[in-house]
Design an enzyme around this catalytic site. Structure first.
Site, PDB file in Angstrom:
ATOM      1  N   CYS A 144       0.886  -1.166   0.000  1.00 28.41           N
ATOM      2  CA  CYS A 144       0.000   0.000   0.000  1.00 28.41           C
ATOM      3  C   CYS A 144       0.917   1.206   0.000  1.00 28.41           C
ATOM      4  O   CYS A 144       1.525   1.527   1.029  1.00 28.41           O
ATOM      5  CB  CYS A 144      -0.907   0.008   1.225  1.00 28.41           C
ATOM      6  SG  CYS A 144      -1.817   1.563   1.402  1.00 28.41           S
ATOM      7  N   CYS A 158      -0.706   4.419   2.243  1.00 27.67           N
ATOM      8  CA  CYS A 158      -0.745   4.349   3.717  1.00 27.67           C
ATOM      9  C   CYS A 158      -0.206   2.982   4.093  1.00 27.67           C
ATOM     10  O   CYS A 158       0.983   2.743   3.867  1.00 27.67           O
ATOM     11  CB  CYS A 158      -2.117   4.661   4.289  1.00 27.67           C
ATOM     12  SG  CYS A 158      -3.537   3.900   3.499  1.00 27.67           S
ATOM     13  N   SER A 159      -1.021   2.107   4.637  1.00 29.42           N
ATOM     14  CA  SER A 159      -0.504   0.782   4.988  1.00 29.42           C
ATOM     15  C   SER A 159      -1.623  -0.243   4.950  1.00 29.42           C
ATOM     16  O   SER A 159      -1.683  -1.129   5.798  1.00 29.42           O
ATOM     17  CB  SER A 159       0.111   0.797   6.381  1.00 29.42           C
ATOM     18  OG  SER A 159       1.085   1.801   6.467  1.00 29.42           O
ATOM     19  N   CYS A 160      -2.517  -0.149   3.977  1.00 25.23           N
ATOM     20  CA  CYS A 160      -3.649  -1.065   3.904  1.00 25.23           C
ATOM     21  C   CYS A 160      -3.159  -2.508   3.838  1.00 25.23           C
ATOM     22  O   CYS A 160      -2.211  -2.816   3.108  1.00 25.23           O
ATOM     23  CB  CYS A 160      -4.507  -0.747   2.690  1.00 25.23           C
ATOM     24  SG  CYS A 160      -5.220   0.905   2.770  1.00 25.23           S
TER      25      CYS A 160
END
Lengths: 218, 192
Positions: free
Chosen positions: B92, B95-97
């Site tokens: 991701c 962000c950090s999905c």
């Protein structure tokens, strides 16, 4: 927004450093920050896109210098302050100085199951999908100063629609309180040479999940 | 940070916005119940049960949901299969999905700038950082999780595991192999 959070393709950050036997949390406060975010997210005072936008809106130097959970903490503080749910003097004193406001939903121990499950972002379609698998599409060159999920590294580039993922909440409007405006979502696949030039690895393809307003026929 | 976080939690509890006991339960769930062992169970089942594998690749949310994990799966989980010719890797960049339901909370490296910046431009270089070298002609397919869809990599079943039980196979499935930055352990690695 064209922020430092949009990192795809940037150079200079160095090697990826996996940690052997990494613990779930590195400090107790990280766990509390995670849980506070989940619990308050479940009150309906903001949506997930507003949460992301608040992190992206951190000053670039703060964003880059902060760990993941520090960013979560700073974003949470920002959202609480923006909505007057807490005040600066309360943060400074570490105690409530005024009564709390009523929240849209109260989150209690009975609601745990709800926060452990991902929310649903699929919505009924309001119009037919404009693209189908196999279509050639170009990611539009858009540069909104507000939240978007179209990363810079694909803007202006041409790819192929691989999957149609249904109609979903549109983050660009949901993040700024302008409603869900559901849009068709597509997996769009790009050849690495299209994105990074002729010297790129010809065996690599990269896809993004792109909402219909991000795309035009190519 | 410990002091600042405790102060904020106190303010929020005193204002009636949060119940610290509820926070305890959330933390406990992610520390003890929701983790990569859930995903490993899914992968092992797909390795031994062709009908399940087919359902997983067709609709991972429904297939995984049928297993009754603690953290129920959201609507948009997608399983992508590694083969002799194609290797999948998930990132991701914005962000950090990450598929929390099947892998738990993401590791620090997944959320880090080096991974988020390089995975889409130099995935082979990133794999090198993980000690993984793929054949030069293997196609690498990077999935950037830019929406609420989440991706789970179905790695290839290691050789010499014929007749193994699901449970034993699951012990070979590493978290990184389900993100695509690693490969499953092999029987000769001495884990099962």
């Amino acid at each position: 927004m064209n922020g430092v959070h949009d990192m795809g393709g940037m150079d200079g950050f160095g090697k990826v450093e996996p940690e052997a036997n990494e613990p779930v949390f590195h400090s107790a406060w990280e766990a509390r920050v995670m849980a506070m975010n989940r619990a308050l997210g479940a009150t309906g005072e903001w949506n997930i896109d507003m949460s992301r936008f608040s992190l992206e809106s951190l000053r670039p130097d703060v964003y880059l210098a902060s760990s993941y959970y520090r960013k979560w903490f700073l974003g949470l503080e920002r959202r609480l302050l923006e909505r007057d749910l807490i005040a600066e003097d309360e943060i400074a004193s570490g105690h409530a100085l005024r009564a709390g406001k009523p929240l849209k939903r109260k989150f209690t121990t009975a609601d745990i199951g709800r926060v452990l499950t991902r929310g649903s972002y699929g919505r009924p379609a309001t119009a037919p999908a404009r693209f189908k698998p196999g279509d050639r599409v170009r990611a539009r060159n858009i540069n909104p100063t507000t939240h978007t999920r179209l990363p810079r590294y694909v803007r202006g580039h041409t790819g192929i629609v691989e999957r149609v993922q249904g109609c979903h909440v549109f983050p660009d409007t949901a993040a700024i309180g302008k409603g869900e405006h559901p849009q068709w979502l597509y997996t769009v696949c790009f050849d690495a040479r299209e994105l990074w030039g002729d010297d790129a690895d010809p065996t690599v393809t990269v896809s993004v999940e792109a909402f219909e307003p991000y795309l035009e026929s190519a | 940070m410990q002091v600042r976080v405790r102060a904020l939690e106190t303010v929020l509890a005193e204002k009636g916005y949060i119940d610290p006991a509820a926070l305890d339960l959330i933390v406990e769930a992610y520390e003890t119940k929701i983790g990569p062992h859930n995903g490993a169970q899914v992968v092992a089942k797909a390795w031994v049960d062709p009908a399940f594998k087919q359902r997983l690749l067709a609709d991972a949310s429904a297939a995984v949901g049928s297993l009754g994990h603690v953290s129920r799966v959201g609507d948009h989980l997608i399983a992508v299969e590694n083969t002799d010719r194609v290797h999948n890797m998930v990132v991701c960049t914005l962000c950090s999905c990450y598929p929390w339901e099947v892998l738990g909370l993401p590791p620090v490296w997944y959320k880090s700038a080096p991974y988020r910046s390089r995975a889409v431009k130099d995935p082979r270089g990133v794999l090198t950082d993980f000690g993984v070298a793929l054949p030069k002609d293997t196609e690498i397919r990077v999935w950037d999780s830019t929406a609420e869809t989440r991706f789970l990599v179905l790695p290839m079943r290691p050789a010499s595991t014929e007749g193994w039980s699901e449970e034993r196979l699951a012990s070979l499935v590493t978290r990184d192999s389900m993100i695509g930055t690693g490969l499953p352990k092999r029987p000769q690695d001495g884990v099962a």
